[in-house]
Design a protein around this motif. Structure first.
Motif, PDB file in Angstrom:
ATOM      1  N   GLN A  98       2.897   1.869  -7.064  1.00 58.06           N
ATOM      2  CA  GLN A  98       1.904   2.207  -8.086  1.00 58.06           C
ATOM      3  C   GLN A  98       1.862   3.710  -8.358  1.00 58.06           C
ATOM      4  O   GLN A  98       1.661   4.149  -9.501  1.00 58.06           O
ATOM      5  CB  GLN A  98       0.520   1.726  -7.652  1.00 58.06           C
ATOM      6  N   ASN A  99       2.050   4.517  -7.346  1.00 56.14           N
ATOM      7  CA  ASN A  99       1.889   5.969  -7.502  1.00 56.14           C
ATOM      8  C   ASN A  99       3.222   6.720  -7.484  1.00 56.14           C
ATOM      9  O   ASN A  99       3.227   7.948  -7.607  1.00 56.14           O
ATOM     10  CB  ASN A  99       1.004   6.514  -6.372  1.00 56.14           C
ATOM     11  N   ARG A 100       4.320   5.973  -7.295  1.00 60.83           N
ATOM     12  CA  ARG A 100       5.640   6.585  -7.210  1.00 60.83           C
ATOM     13  C   ARG A 100       5.627   7.757  -6.218  1.00 60.83           C
ATOM     14  O   ARG A 100       5.994   8.891  -6.552  1.00 60.83           O
ATOM     15  CB  ARG A 100       6.099   7.068  -8.596  1.00 60.83           C
ATOM     16  N   CYS A 101       5.170   7.466  -5.026  1.00 60.50           N
ATOM     17  CA  CYS A 101       5.054   8.498  -3.994  1.00 60.50           C
ATOM     18  C   CYS A 101       5.826   8.090  -2.749  1.00 60.50           C
ATOM     19  O   CYS A 101       6.326   6.967  -2.656  1.00 60.50           O
ATOM     20  CB  CYS A 101       3.591   8.751  -3.659  1.00 60.50           C
ATOM     21  N   SER A 102       5.889   8.990  -1.795  1.00 57.97           N
ATOM     22  CA  SER A 102       6.591   8.713  -0.545  1.00 57.97           C
ATOM     23  C   SER A 102       5.756   7.821   0.363  1.00 57.97           C
ATOM     24  O   SER A 102       4.555   7.622   0.144  1.00 57.97           O
ATOM     25  CB  SER A 102       6.889  10.026   0.186  1.00 57.97           C
ATOM     26  N   ILE A 115       1.179   0.832  -2.733  1.00 56.34           N
ATOM     27  CA  ILE A 115       0.729   2.164  -3.165  1.00 56.34           C
ATOM     28  C   ILE A 115       1.918   3.023  -3.577  1.00 56.34           C
ATOM     29  O   ILE A 115       1.848   3.775  -4.574  1.00 56.34           O
ATOM     30  CB  ILE A 115      -0.073   2.830  -2.026  1.00 56.34           C
ATOM     31  N   MET A 116       3.021   2.922  -2.859  1.00 57.78           N
ATOM     32  CA  MET A 116       4.232   3.669  -3.229  1.00 57.78           C
ATOM     33  C   MET A 116       4.701   3.283  -4.626  1.00 57.78           C
ATOM     34  O   MET A 116       5.070   4.146  -5.452  1.00 57.78           O
ATOM     35  CB  MET A 116       5.343   3.412  -2.204  1.00 57.78           C
ATOM     36  N   ALA A 141       2.905   9.796   1.917  1.00 56.86           N
ATOM     37  CA  ALA A 141       1.828  10.044   0.967  1.00 56.86           C
ATOM     38  C   ALA A 141       1.002   8.782   0.750  1.00 56.86           C
ATOM     39  O   ALA A 141      -0.235   8.836   0.658  1.00 56.86           O
ATOM     40  CB  ALA A 141       2.393  10.539  -0.357  1.00 56.86           C
ATOM     41  N   ALA A 142       1.673   7.629   0.682  1.00 59.19           N
ATOM     42  CA  ALA A 142       0.963   6.360   0.506  1.00 59.19           C
ATOM     43  C   ALA A 142       0.090   6.065   1.717  1.00 59.19           C
ATOM     44  O   ALA A 142      -1.051   5.597   1.588  1.00 59.19           O
ATOM     45  CB  ALA A 142       1.967   5.240   0.274  1.00 59.19           C
ATOM     46  N   ILE A 145      -3.023   8.155   1.529  1.00 63.12           N
ATOM     47  CA  ILE A 145      -3.990   7.585   0.577  1.00 63.12           C
ATOM     48  C   ILE A 145      -4.771   6.450   1.236  1.00 63.12           C
ATOM     49  O   ILE A 145      -5.999   6.338   1.097  1.00 63.12           O
ATOM     50  CB  ILE A 145      -3.262   7.087  -0.691  1.00 63.12           C
TER      51      ILE A 145
END
Length: 270
Positions: free
Chosen positions: A224-228, A221-222, A231-232, A235
């Motif tokens: 795919q979404n370029r998130c921390s 998820i990190m 945050a992943a 989700i």
């Protein structure tokens, strides 16, 4: 009433006292050695606690049967405040315990509650559990012996011994059963402790495997979404809650969506 009184003080004046317990009276040194040796063999030779208790029930029946007779034995343990038969020497023995649970009380349950041996010499004369004793009499059982097994903490257990003979256990045989249970209790405590360690190990392995799937899914998820990472994880939790699916199952679905081989291996030292 044939059941043994719960306290020595309540014995009637006409009751014959049990013989004095001595090593010579209870068993020979060879028999005591046989019991200890056999119990040690059971611990070493059985990989599963259920197998151990099954063999223990069979061994108990063979050791405690009166000369020329036979008995049926159960091992009952209280788990989560409910009695459970963990092993029986015969299918008939298990039926006897199930009848006791169905009626809510009986000599073996009383033995566990009080920590004292309970003996019913003739079920047709027993008045404390009328429905239960009628049910066991219909199964051909005429006498019952419940002997407590000393475990640890809040755990309680008993060896339940059933005979088709009226007054199937003499005072000497009752004492012998008590000594047998005393000798067996230490081995039972060891087996239960080993079972607890095994359960804890299996729970830890399962938790680590779930954690591996969740961590890998968070990484996907990190990416795919370029998130921390936090945050992943949020989700993933949101998807779990909205679908009412366990977190590890949602994680497995994420991994399956991106990997041709979704099988995961958790690496840890035994």
């Amino acid at each position: 009433m044939d059941a043994l009184p719960e306290t020595a003080d309540s014995l009637p004046d006409t009751a014959e006292p049990f013989p004095r317990v001595t090593d010579a009276f209870v068993s020979t040194a060879a028999t005591e050695h046989e019991i200890v040796s056999r119990l040690q063999d059971l611990v070493l030779q059985t990989a599963d606690p259920q197998d151990f208790f099954k063999e223990f029930a069979v061994f108990s029946a063979s050791m405690l049967a009166p000369p020329g007779g036979d008995v049926h034995c159960n091992v009952t343990v209280v788990r989560r405040k409910r009695p459970v038969t963990v092993a029986s020497s015969t299918p008939r023995a298990r039926i006897m315990d199930e009848l006791q649970y169905a009626h809510g009380d009986g000599p073996c349950l009383l033995a566990m509650r009080t920590g004292k041996t309970v003996y019913v010499g003739d079920v047709t004369n027993e008045r404390r559990w009328p429905e239960y004793v009628r049910a066991v009499a219909a199964q051909g059982v005429r006498s019952i012996l419940g002997v407590p097994l000393q475990l640890e903490g809040d755990a309680t257990a008993a060896l339940n011994i059933y005979s088709s003979a009226v007054r199937g256990f003499s005072p000497e045989e009752i004492v012998r059963a008590e000594v047998f249970c005393e000798q067996s209790s230490k081995t039972l405590r060891l087996e239960l402790r080993m079972a607890q360690l095994k359960d804890a190990k299996e729970d830890l392995e399962a938790a680590m495997k779930s954690r591996t799937a969740i961590d890998v899914a968070v990484g996907v998820i990190m990416a795919q979404n370029r998130c921390s990472q936090s945050a992943a994880m949020a989700i993933l939790r949101t998807a779990s809650n909205s679908r009412n699916i366990k977190l590890r199952d949602v994680a497995a679905g994420v991994i399956e969506s991106v990997s041709p081989d979704p099988a995961l291996r958790t690496h840890f030292d035994e």
